[in-house]
Design a protein around this motif. Structure first.
Motif, mmCIF file in Angstrom:
data_model
loop_
_atom_site.group_PDB
_atom_site.id
_atom_site.type_symbol
_atom_site.label_atom_id
_atom_site.label_comp_id
_atom_site.label_asym_id
_atom_site.label_seq_id
_atom_site.Cartn_x
_atom_site.Cartn_y
_atom_site.Cartn_z
ATOM 1 N N UNK A 285 29.761 37.704 37.281
ATOM 2 C CA UNK A 285 30.999 38.484 37.222
ATOM 3 C C UNK A 285 30.736 39.917 36.785
ATOM 4 N N UNK A 286 29.936 40.087 35.742
ATOM 5 C CA UNK A 286 29.736 41.446 35.224
ATOM 6 C C UNK A 286 28.790 42.249 36.111
ATOM 7 N N UNK A 287 27.998 41.580 36.921
ATOM 8 C CA UNK A 287 27.171 42.301 37.894
ATOM 9 C C UNK A 287 28.005 42.711 39.102
ATOM 10 N N UNK A 288 28.833 41.811 39.588
ATOM 11 C CA UNK A 288 29.650 42.104 40.765
ATOM 12 C C UNK A 288 30.591 43.274 40.539
ATOM 13 N N UNK A 289 31.063 43.436 39.313
ATOM 14 C CA UNK A 289 32.035 44.512 39.050
ATOM 15 C C UNK A 289 31.451 45.880 39.344
ATOM 16 N N UNK A 290 30.118 46.025 39.279
ATOM 17 C CA UNK A 290 29.518 47.341 39.505
ATOM 18 C C UNK A 290 29.812 47.848 40.919
ATOM 19 N N UNK A 291 29.512 47.019 41.912
ATOM 20 C CA UNK A 291 29.762 47.414 43.283
ATOM 21 C C UNK A 291 31.237 47.601 43.568
ATOM 22 N N UNK B 269 35.258 33.463 33.308
ATOM 23 C CA UNK B 269 34.286 34.472 33.705
ATOM 24 C C UNK B 269 34.919 35.534 34.606
ATOM 25 N N UNK B 270 35.934 35.146 35.405
ATOM 26 C CA UNK B 270 36.632 36.130 36.240
ATOM 27 C C UNK B 270 37.381 37.121 35.365
ATOM 28 N N UNK B 271 37.972 36.629 34.266
ATOM 29 C CA UNK B 271 38.687 37.510 33.348
ATOM 30 C C UNK B 271 37.725 38.498 32.700
ATOM 31 N N UNK B 272 36.541 38.014 32.318
ATOM 32 C CA UNK B 272 35.527 38.896 31.741
ATOM 33 C C UNK B 272 35.110 39.940 32.768
ATOM 34 N N UNK B 273 34.901 39.510 34.014
ATOM 35 C CA UNK B 273 34.504 40.434 35.071
ATOM 36 C C UNK B 273 35.584 41.441 35.402
ATOM 37 N N UNK B 274 36.847 40.992 35.411
ATOM 38 C CA UNK B 274 37.960 41.899 35.714
ATOM 39 C C UNK B 274 38.108 42.949 34.618
ATOM 40 N N UNK B 275 37.932 42.531 33.363
ATOM 41 C CA UNK B 275 37.975 43.496 32.269
ATOM 42 C C UNK B 275 36.864 44.516 32.383
ATOM 43 N N UNK B 276 35.677 44.051 32.729
ATOM 44 C CA UNK B 276 34.536 44.945 32.906
ATOM 45 C C UNK B 276 34.765 45.872 34.094
ATOM 46 N N UNK B 277 35.390 45.354 35.135
ATOM 47 C CA UNK B 277 35.729 46.168 36.294
ATOM 48 C C UNK B 277 36.666 47.301 35.892
ATOM 49 N N UNK B 278 37.652 46.985 35.086
ATOM 50 C CA UNK B 278 38.644 47.978 34.647
ATOM 51 C C UNK B 278 37.977 49.121 33.891
ATOM 52 N N UNK B 279 37.147 48.776 32.906
ATOM 53 C CA UNK B 279 36.546 49.819 32.070
ATOM 54 C C UNK B 279 35.538 50.652 32.858
ATOM 55 N N UNK B 280 34.897 50.039 33.856
ATOM 56 C CA UNK B 280 33.911 50.760 34.658
ATOM 57 C C UNK B 280 34.583 51.766 35.582
#
Length: 349
Positions: free
Chosen positions: A194-200, A251-262
């Motif tokens: 999740x946290x890797x996918x948010x980068x792209x 894990x999707x929630x963690x990834x979505x949060x990381x997506x937001x801040x990025x």
């Protein structure tokens, strides 16, 4: 008091020294071969050159030549290298860590294989450890956390993931503060994917910022388009987490949060804006010369794996229009042309 050794004096590795030291632990910050100037600056000023706040007093700073000294007696090791240092960390650091020591890495990313699989970095390091017959507890940090805001003590929530819940709770007790809040989970693949996918996908959202700046000027804010791509990004991330056999929707929630801040800060936002404003990928890279652009590598790797699985009938092309367009921009040097209509759907419930 525990001894915590951090290897990698970049911004995130250095930021983690704050909660570790403020919890009363002995903290040793080791620079890689690329961090020599940083360590010299830290020794002189007790401050990372990119931060506006001094380190807590008592942190010890080491050059890479003194790695073994810094690892002596360490109760936990934190890996703070970028995704470009994954192989280096596996070859030069892991073999020197004492057997059974818990390792906690903040490095985010995925590696694609020839058969279209996406491997997490902890999995890659475990393969390395198995090849040399060594046992270490490999754990990782995921979640929305920018280094400078952690240093500023902004309220931050992340997840530590690993194989053993007791080890994770131990690491949590070492690091948690009144501003650094930690969940623990054994869903390594889910969190790390999740946290890797948010980068792209953050790159894809930032394209809309550049498009609107080009059309309306830099001072006008538009959020409809950002929100639309954000929604599509989370949809595609969910499908990829299913493909990765992630274990929990947390894990999707963690990834979505990381997506937001990025999207709202950092290097990925910068390159996305430049692309949206009309620069080609080569021009955007030249504009940001010297800036580490991990998001581009992650996006290309994930897209390569997805295209391989589409060709084999495992995944569907129509499920990933945003990712595939980002890949066109990066690998085929296509102009930005967000496929809005492909994001729409007809649903009967």
């Amino acid at each position: 008091m525990a001894v915590i050794t951090i290897v990698g004096a970049g911004m995130m590795g250095s930021a983690l020294a704050f909660p570790a030291r403020e919890n009363g632990h002995e903290v040793r910050l080791v620079g890689t071969h690329l961090d020599r100037d940083i360590i010299d600056g830290c020794r002189k000023n007790n401050r990372h050159p990119k931060f506006e706040k001094d380190f807590p007093s008592g942190i010890k700073f080491y050059h890479i030549e003194n790695l073994c000294e810094a690892l002596e007696g360490a109760d936990a090791v934190i890996g703070g290298v970028s995704s470009f240092g994954v192989e280096w960390f596996g070859e030069n650091v892991l073999p020197k860590i004492k057997e059974n020591t818990p390792v906690l890495t903040v490095t985010k990313g995925l590696m694609d294989t020839e058969n279209g699989k996406l491997l997490t970095y902890p999995d890659i390091w475990k393969e390395k450890l198995n090849s040399i017959g060594k046992k270490l507890s490999m754990n990782a940090i995921g979640g929305p956390c920018t280094s400078y805001e952690l240093v500023a003590h902004d309220q931050t929530e992340v997840a530590f993931c690993g194989d053993d819940i007791k080890t994770l709770e131990y690491l949590k007790n070492l690091m948690q503060t009144d501003y650094y809040h930690i969940s623990v989970t054994t869903d390594i693949v889910g969190i790390e994917s999740a946290v890797a996918l948010k980068n792209g996908y953050a790159l894809g959202i930032a394209l809309t910022i550049g498009l609107n700046q080009k059309k309306f000027g830099n001072d006008t804010l538009h959020f409809n388009s950002q929100a639309a791509v954000f929604g599509q990004a989370t949809k595609e991330m969910y499908r990829l987490l299913q493909f990765q056999n992630a274990l929990s929707l947390n894990n999707l929630c963690v990834g979505a949060g990381d997506l937001y801040v990025t999207v709202y800060g950092g290097r990925t936002r910068l390159v996305g804006i430049l692309l949206g404003k009309g620069l080609g990928i080569d021009e955007a890279k030249a504009e940001l010369k010297g800036v580490t652009l991990e998001s581009l590598v992650v996006a290309e790797r994930v897209a390569r794996a997805v295209k391989k699985n589409i060709a084999e009938g495992i995944l569907k092309k129509e499920d990933f229009p945003l990712l595939l367009h980002i890949d066109e921009i990066l690998t085929q040097k296509a102009a930005v042309n967000i496929p809005w209509e492909k994001f729409t759907y007809i649903e009967t419930v």
